[in-house]
Design a protein around this motif. Structure first.
Motif, PDB file in Angstrom:
ATOM      1  N   LEU A   6      40.698  82.593  78.064  1.00  0.00           N
ATOM      2  CA  LEU A   6      40.253  81.995  79.050  1.00  0.00           C
ATOM      3  C   LEU A   6      40.274  80.488  79.150  1.00  0.00           C
ATOM      4  O   LEU A   6      39.387  79.783  79.835  1.00  0.00           O
ATOM      5  N   ASP A   7      40.728  79.955  77.852  1.00  0.00           N
ATOM      6  CA  ASP A   7      40.476  78.449  77.411  1.00  0.00           C
ATOM      7  C   ASP A   7      41.681  77.657  78.143  1.00  0.00           C
ATOM      8  O   ASP A   7      41.581  76.464  77.716  1.00  0.00           O
ATOM      9  N   GLY A   8      42.552  78.200  78.850  1.00  0.00           N
ATOM     10  CA  GLY A   8      43.688  77.346  79.045  1.00  0.00           C
ATOM     11  C   GLY A   8      43.005  76.372  80.378  1.00  0.00           C
ATOM     12  O   GLY A   8      42.318  76.748  81.071  1.00  0.00           O
ATOM     13  N   VAL A   9      43.521  75.178  80.482  1.00  0.00           N
ATOM     14  CA  VAL A   9      43.556  74.017  81.307  1.00  0.00           C
ATOM     15  C   VAL A   9      44.594  73.554  82.109  1.00  0.00           C
ATOM     16  O   VAL A   9      45.276  72.960  81.692  1.00  0.00           O
ATOM     17  N   GLU A  12      45.723  69.965  82.223  1.00  0.00           N
ATOM     18  CA  GLU A  12      46.653  69.779  81.136  1.00  0.00           C
ATOM     19  C   GLU A  12      48.108  70.294  81.009  1.00  0.00           C
ATOM     20  O   GLU A  12      48.905  69.737  80.711  1.00  0.00           O
ATOM     21  N   GLU A  13      47.975  71.550  81.717  1.00  0.00           N
ATOM     22  CA  GLU A  13      49.400  72.195  81.603  1.00  0.00           C
ATOM     23  C   GLU A  13      49.311  72.826  83.020  1.00  0.00           C
ATOM     24  O   GLU A  13      49.005  73.971  83.152  1.00  0.00           O
ATOM     25  N   PRO A  14      50.069  72.165  83.870  1.00  0.00           N
ATOM     26  CA  PRO A  14      49.947  72.395  85.163  1.00  0.00           C
ATOM     27  C   PRO A  14      50.621  73.841  85.650  1.00  0.00           C
ATOM     28  O   PRO A  14      50.293  74.274  86.650  1.00  0.00           O
ATOM     29  N   LEU A  15      51.574  74.338  84.933  1.00  0.00           N
ATOM     30  CA  LEU A  15      52.283  75.507  85.118  1.00  0.00           C
ATOM     31  C   LEU A  15      51.403  76.756  84.924  1.00  0.00           C
ATOM     32  O   LEU A  15      51.482  77.938  85.273  1.00  0.00           O
ATOM     33  N   LEU A  16      50.122  76.449  84.302  1.00  0.00           N
ATOM     34  CA  LEU A  16      48.975  77.550  84.093  1.00  0.00           C
ATOM     35  C   LEU A  16      48.170  77.776  85.245  1.00  0.00           C
ATOM     36  O   LEU A  16      47.651  78.886  85.349  1.00  0.00           O
ATOM     37  N   TYR A  17      48.281  76.872  86.170  1.00  0.00           N
ATOM     38  CA  TYR A  17      47.458  76.937  87.508  1.00  0.00           C
ATOM     39  C   TYR A  17      47.748  78.302  88.322  1.00  0.00           C
ATOM     40  O   TYR A  17      48.956  78.583  88.372  1.00  0.00           O
ATOM     41  N   PRO A  18      46.591  79.089  88.572  1.00  0.00           N
ATOM     42  CA  PRO A  18      45.238  78.482  88.705  1.00  0.00           C
ATOM     43  C   PRO A  18      44.434  78.882  87.377  1.00  0.00           C
ATOM     44  O   PRO A  18      43.260  78.598  87.454  1.00  0.00           O
ATOM     45  N   GLY A  19      45.136  79.115  86.175  1.00  0.00           N
ATOM     46  CA  GLY A  19      44.598  79.387  85.142  1.00  0.00           C
ATOM     47  C   GLY A  19      43.820  80.948  85.182  1.00  0.00           C
ATOM     48  O   GLY A  19      43.895  81.312  86.136  1.00  0.00           O
ATOM     49  N   ALA A  20      43.553  81.477  83.868  1.00  0.00           N
ATOM     50  CA  ALA A  20      43.146  82.611  83.926  1.00  0.00           C
ATOM     51  C   ALA A  20      41.530  82.806  84.449  1.00  0.00           C
ATOM     52  O   ALA A  20      40.871  81.983  84.038  1.00  0.00           O
ATOM     53  N   ALA A  54      37.751  78.815  89.291  1.00  0.00           N
ATOM     54  CA  ALA A  54      37.255  80.247  88.943  1.00  0.00           C
ATOM     55  C   ALA A  54      37.840  80.224  87.421  1.00  0.00           C
ATOM     56  O   ALA A  54      37.773  81.350  86.682  1.00  0.00           O
ATOM     57  N   SER A  55      38.543  79.198  86.699  1.00  0.00           N
ATOM     58  CA  SER A  55      39.091  79.158  85.697  1.00  0.00           C
ATOM     59  C   SER A  55      38.127  78.575  84.669  1.00  0.00           C
ATOM     60  O   SER A  55      37.573  77.557  84.637  1.00  0.00           O
ATOM     61  N   PRO A  56      37.351  79.487  83.776  1.00  0.00           N
ATOM     62  CA  PRO A  56      36.552  78.802  82.756  1.00  0.00           C
ATOM     63  C   PRO A  56      36.804  77.459  82.136  1.00  0.00           C
ATOM     64  O   PRO A  56      36.365  76.526  81.882  1.00  0.00           O
ATOM     65  N   GLY A  57      38.272  77.609  81.515  1.00  0.00           N
ATOM     66  CA  GLY A  57      39.012  76.456  80.896  1.00  0.00           C
ATOM     67  C   GLY A  57      38.910  75.163  81.842  1.00  0.00           C
ATOM     68  O   GLY A  57      38.539  74.244  81.144  1.00  0.00           O
ATOM     69  N   GLN A  58      39.354  75.382  82.908  1.00  0.00           N
ATOM     70  CA  GLN A  58      39.163  74.181  83.930  1.00  0.00           C
ATOM     71  C   GLN A  58      37.802  73.630  84.282  1.00  0.00           C
ATOM     72  O   GLN A  58      37.710  72.417  84.286  1.00  0.00           O
ATOM     73  N   LEU A  59      36.935  74.492  84.389  1.00  0.00           N
ATOM     74  CA  LEU A  59      35.718  74.163  84.717  1.00  0.00           C
ATOM     75  C   LEU A  59      35.229  73.337  83.505  1.00  0.00           C
ATOM     76  O   LEU A  59      34.591  72.405  83.599  1.00  0.00           O
ATOM     77  N   ARG A  60      35.380  73.864  82.270  1.00  0.00           N
ATOM     78  CA  ARG A  60      34.821  73.101  81.160  1.00  0.00           C
ATOM     79  C   ARG A  60      35.304  71.777  81.165  1.00  0.00           C
ATOM     80  O   ARG A  60      34.546  70.997  80.840  1.00  0.00           O
ATOM     81  N   HIS A  61      36.603  71.787  81.429  1.00  0.00           N
ATOM     82  CA  HIS A  61      37.258  70.423  81.282  1.00  0.00           C
ATOM     83  C   HIS A  61      36.790  69.344  82.268  1.00  0.00           C
ATOM     84  O   HIS A  61      36.432  68.453  81.782  1.00  0.00           O
ATOM     85  N   LYS A  62      36.455  69.793  83.604  1.00  0.00           N
ATOM     86  CA  LYS A  62      35.809  69.281  84.508  1.00  0.00           C
ATOM     87  C   LYS A  62      34.588  68.470  84.088  1.00  0.00           C
ATOM     88  O   LYS A  62      34.316  67.488  84.169  1.00  0.00           O
ATOM     89  N   PRO A  73      26.669  79.446  85.902  1.00  0.00           N
ATOM     90  CA  PRO A  73      26.654  80.952  86.422  1.00  0.00           C
ATOM     91  C   PRO A  73      28.010  81.072  87.269  1.00  0.00           C
ATOM     92  O   PRO A  73      28.122  80.413  88.248  1.00  0.00           O
ATOM     93  N   MET A  74      28.915  82.103  86.867  1.00  0.00           N
ATOM     94  CA  MET A  74      30.181  82.442  87.695  1.00  0.00           C
ATOM     95  C   MET A  74      29.854  83.908  87.962  1.00  0.00           C
ATOM     96  O   MET A  74      29.915  84.815  87.057  1.00  0.00           O
TER      97      MET A  74
END
Length: 265
Positions: A6-9, A12-20, A54-62, A73-74
């Motif tokens: 769940l750590d993908g962002v 930083e890597e747009p083809l991962l969108y929307p992330g895990a 909904a991606s923890p990696g994206q949220l943490r980055h923001k 909380p999610m």
């Protein structure tokens, strides 16, 4: 989060969108996703996560970008009346983001983020809400128009969602196009369908992402092109954008200000 994948962002890597997305509800605390002891929070604001929120990696980055480190909380919820469409704008992050669309009777499993005032300010800024040229407005989606059930027998009075100011992309039948959840597939289909889009962004999803991330004006041109080629329709949620500062039983909505140097999405 790394052990859970769940750590993908996507930023930083747009083809991962929307992330895990997580499989279950959890408390995002730094680089950990911990168990939750409750599913509703009277002192926080409920916000539906439609795409990478909904991606923890994206949220943490923001959050880390602005030094916000409070646990978040999610809560996984059954949501009726909303589906996931495709934003009718090209993001500076290099991807085509998801946007909520009105879909009466449609049931989806989505996450509700319960945000405090500081966290809400960060997410608002990341979606461009406080900015005149931003891409999203935050709208209150009330029950019964949208039914949000975080647990059996529990229904929220509503939740916030980010509605695209440009509208959403439409499918061949004229209705909002559903986001496939795979950025490579989505971009590939759009490029194959428009010679003008290929001239702007290249012929592959990799080309598209690289060019979009490098050029704000090119993103703006791509956004205009969607409208010029009649690919855009309304989300059906625009009527909710300025429906008032209600929070469905949560604390009064904080008046948020964008964090310093907030990036344009």
């Amino acid at each position: 989060m790394r052990s859970l994948g769940l750590d993908g962002v996507p930023r930083e890597e747009p083809l991962l969108y929307p992330g895990a997305w997580p499989r279950e509800s959890g408390l995002l605390d730094g680089d950990r996703l911990l168990p939750l002891d409750r599913l509703t929070y009277e002192d926080r604001v409920p916000v539906l996560a439609i795409g990478s929120n909904a991606s923890p990696g994206q949220l943490r980055h923001k959050m880390a970008e602005f030094g916000v480190d409070a646990p978040l909380p999610m809560v996984r919820a059954r949501v009726t009346g909303v589906d996931i469409g495709v934003s009718a704008h090209v993001s500076r992050m290099g991807y085509l983001s998801a946007s909520p669309v009105s879909a009466p009777g449609t049931v989806r499993e989505l996450f509700v983020l319960w945000l405090d005032a500081e966290q809400l300010a960060v997410i608002d800024a990341s979606e461009g809400v406080p900015m005149a040229g931003g891409n999203f407005d935050r709208a209150w989606l009330p029950a019964p128009d949208v039914r949000v059930e975080p647990a059996e027998g529990t229904v929220l009075r509503g939740a916030y969602a980010y509605v695209n100011r440009h509208g959403v992309l439409r499918g061949g039948d004229g209705a909002p196009r559903r986001h496939p959840g795979d950025q490579r597939v989505l971009i590939g289909e759009l490029l194959r369908g428009s010679a003008r889009l290929r001239r702007l962004f290249g012929t592959t999803p990799e080309d598209f992402c690289a060019r979009a991330r490098a050029d704000r004006r090119l993103c703006e041109r791509g956004t205009r092109l969607f409208a010029e080629e009649d690919r855009v329709t309304a989300s059906g949620l625009e009527r909710h954008v300025r429906s008032g500062d209600r929070t469905g039983g949560a604390a009064p909505l904080p008046r948020t200000q964008p964090p310093p140097t907030a990036p344009m999405p």
